[in-house]
Design an enzyme around this catalytic site. Structure first.
Site, PDB file in Angstrom:
ATOM      1  N   GLU A  60      26.130 -11.327 155.000  1.00  0.00           N
ATOM      2  CA  GLU A  60      26.245 -11.509 153.548  1.00  0.00           C
ATOM      3  C   GLU A  60      25.720 -10.261 152.844  1.00  0.00           C
ATOM      4  OE1 GLU A  60      27.444 -13.559 151.093  1.00  0.00           O
ATOM      5  OE2 GLU A  60      26.466 -12.170 149.712  1.00  0.00           O
ATOM      6  N   GLN A  61      26.507  -9.767 151.887  1.00  0.00           N
ATOM      7  CA  GLN A  61      26.128  -8.521 151.214  1.00  0.00           C
ATOM      8  C   GLN A  61      24.895  -8.662 150.319  1.00  0.00           C
ATOM      9  OE1 GLN A  61      29.294  -7.231 148.636  1.00  0.00           O
ATOM     10  NE2 GLN A  61      29.155  -9.025 147.306  1.00  0.00           N
ATOM     11  N   ARG A  78      27.460 -26.372 142.564  1.00  0.00           N
ATOM     12  CA  ARG A  78      27.807 -25.438 143.650  1.00  0.00           C
ATOM     13  C   ARG A  78      26.575 -25.055 144.464  1.00  0.00           C
ATOM     14  NH1 ARG A  78      32.471 -22.240 142.491  1.00  0.00           N
ATOM     15  NH2 ARG A  78      31.557 -20.606 143.741  1.00  0.00           N
ATOM     16  N   TYR A 125      32.128 -33.270 133.841  1.00  0.00           N
ATOM     17  CA  TYR A 125      31.852 -34.279 134.869  1.00  0.00           C
ATOM     18  C   TYR A 125      30.387 -34.188 135.282  1.00  0.00           C
ATOM     19  CZ  TYR A 125      33.008 -30.181 137.816  1.00  0.00           C
ATOM     20  OH  TYR A 125      33.079 -28.925 138.372  1.00  0.00           O
ATOM     21  N   ASP A 170      38.847 -17.732 149.259  1.00  0.00           N
ATOM     22  CA  ASP A 170      39.340 -16.830 148.209  1.00  0.00           C
ATOM     23  C   ASP A 170      39.775 -15.471 148.758  1.00  0.00           C
ATOM     24  OD1 ASP A 170      38.917 -18.753 146.326  1.00  0.00           O
ATOM     25  OD2 ASP A 170      37.486 -17.624 145.120  1.00  0.00           O
TER      26      ASP A 170
END
Ligand SMILES: Cc1cc2nc3c(=O)[nH]c(=O)nc-3n(C[C@H](O)[C@H](O)[C@H](O)COP(=O)(O)OP(=O)(O)OC[C@H]3O[C@@H](n4cnc5c(N)ncnc54)[C@H](O)[C@@H]3O)c2cc1C
Length: 398
Positions: free
Chosen positions: A32-33, A106, A221, A304
């Protein structure tokens, strides 16, 4: 047979892939960067097609503790507030699709994946998490292995490399030739999170509310077990000036309403009750044209990095999680030599569904934001068709 697999990117897609691969007995290096693992503050909806896969990874109890379980989806006009259609979720939906419809923060889902990887004592303990590891160079070692070098000159070698490095993927260039950059859609998401206890009673909600307007729509929501409300306004308008790659720009109600104008009283009251806004520029790519855009030799793309999309079907993270499960499945019994063929099967299995979801997300944008005759037709279809129009069995049952 245990493979050594490198995963570039520790977003929701990369961590889901690491967990799914480790559950099949593989050793995984996550690169992970960023200097620390984390996710931005915003909500995501998880359809039953996604929660079913998360449950299969052993995450049902963890998910139940962080998620909100909305009672229904309710669609209204953004300007007159009139209800157009509703789709109950609840037990009937859960029985139909074999898994619940959930809404999460998230960061909570990301944290659940990370905690599961960090505290696993079974096969998932074979995952090493590396920060400050920005993938810079990729080399296919004569077809026998794949090598990766980070910006700070550390090196790793594996049987396979998974590019889960998001919209601006570096790994993508190793798979897709002559690739234009992601398309700036000219749409912006203004988003906010607010504790429900800070809202007046009439604005609190236990359901997914959607308001459809001219060149805009809004979604609200509950998340965090229902304690917080996630509010997003999506409009065909540029965000406040800033870096095109910035997901998380500071914004204000004034900048939002400069783009949207005033909306109906119910939605307007909610927007005014929210304390702060962030803006998120929306990019996408044309739908995948074939399996060759998802894998080459020992490298596969996921989430993505492979198929960024407008969030108008609420399935971008969902498709990343579906990819992760499919990837682990094809690699389950593969030995080192079989990796390229297994990744080709992964790409073949995934590209059409991902392309369909990308295309439907764009189409939803045209329908949600419609004006004139298209808008009248849409509203009529929703009023007459109700739940039948809102349900998406091809997606949720898949
Ligand atoms: C407003 C909005 C609402 C949305 N709502 C939903 C929803 O309701 N439901 C849903 O399913 N989806 C939703 N989405 C889509 C979803 O957020 C994305 O599709 C999903 O987060 C993509 O996950 P990912 O892991 O593929 O990529 P990312 O989350 O972008 O993760 C990529 C990771 O790779 C790292 N990275 C990048 N480059 C490198 C490199 N060179 N080396 C190492 N690491 C690198 C990054 O730092 C990052 O951690 C929404 C999106 C938006 C914008």
């Amino acid at each position: 047979m245990s493979l050594q697999i490198l995963v570039a990117g520790a977003g929701i897609g990369g961590l889901a892939a690491a967990l799914a691969l480790a559950r099949k007995g593989h050793r995984v290096e996550v690169l992970e960067q960023a200097a620390a693992f984390g996710e931005v503050g915003a909500g995501i909806q998880l359809g039953p097609n996604v929660t079913r896969r998360l449950h299969a990874l052993g995450l049902a109890p963890g998910l139940a503790s962080i998620a909100a379980r909305p009672a229904m989806l309710c669609v209204r006009g953004a300007h007159d507030g009139r209800e157009l259609a509703r789709l109950p979720f609840g037990e009937a939906g859960e029985r139909r699709y074999g898994a619940p419809y959930l809404c999460v923060h998230r960061a909570d889902l990301h944290g659940l994946l990370l905690d599961t990887l960090r505290h696993a004592d079974g096969p998932a303990s074979a995952v090493t998490l590396n920060t400050n590891a920005r993938v810079r160079l990729v080399s296919l070692r004569g077809g026998e292995a794949v090598g990766v070098e980070s910006a700070d000159a550390r090196a790793w070698e594996g049987d396979a490399l998974v590019g889960a490095d998001g919209l601006w993927s570096r790994v993508r260039a190793e798979v897709v030739e002559d690739d234009p950059p992601p398309r700036s859609t000219g749409h912006t998401a203004w988003r906010a999170l607010v504790p429900q206890r800070d809202l007046p009673g009439r604005l609190r909600s236990d359901r997914v509310d959607v308001w459809l307007g001219a060149r805009l729509h809004a979604v609200a929501y509950p998340v965090r077990g229902g304690d917080w409300l996630n509010v997003v306004v999506l409009a065909e308008a540029p965000p406040p000036p800033g870096d095109a790659r910035d997901w998380d720009q500071a914004a204000s109600l004034a900048s939002l309403q400069q783009a949207t104008g005033r909306v109906g009283a119910g939605l307007q009251a909610l927007l005014e009750a929210v304390p702060g806004w962030r803006a998120w520029r929306l990019h996408d790519r044309d739908p995948l044209a074939g399996p060759q855009a998802m894998a080459r030799e020992r490298i596969a793309l996921l989430g993505d990095a492979a198929h960024p999309m407008l969030p108008y079907l609420a399935q971008g993270a969902g498709m990343a999680i579906e990819d992760a499960a499919a990837l682990a499945e094809v690699l389950a019994d593969a030995d080192g030599e079989a990796v390229p063929a297994a990744l080709a099967r992964y790409a073949q299995a995934r590209w059409e569904r991902n392309a369909q979801v990308q295309a439907r997300a764009r189409r939803n944008g045209r329908i949600f934001h419609a004006t004139g005759a298209l808008r009248l037709g849409r509203d009529m279809a929703l009023r007459v068709g109700g739940a039948r129009v809102l349900d998406v069995p091809w997606l949720y049952a898949g």
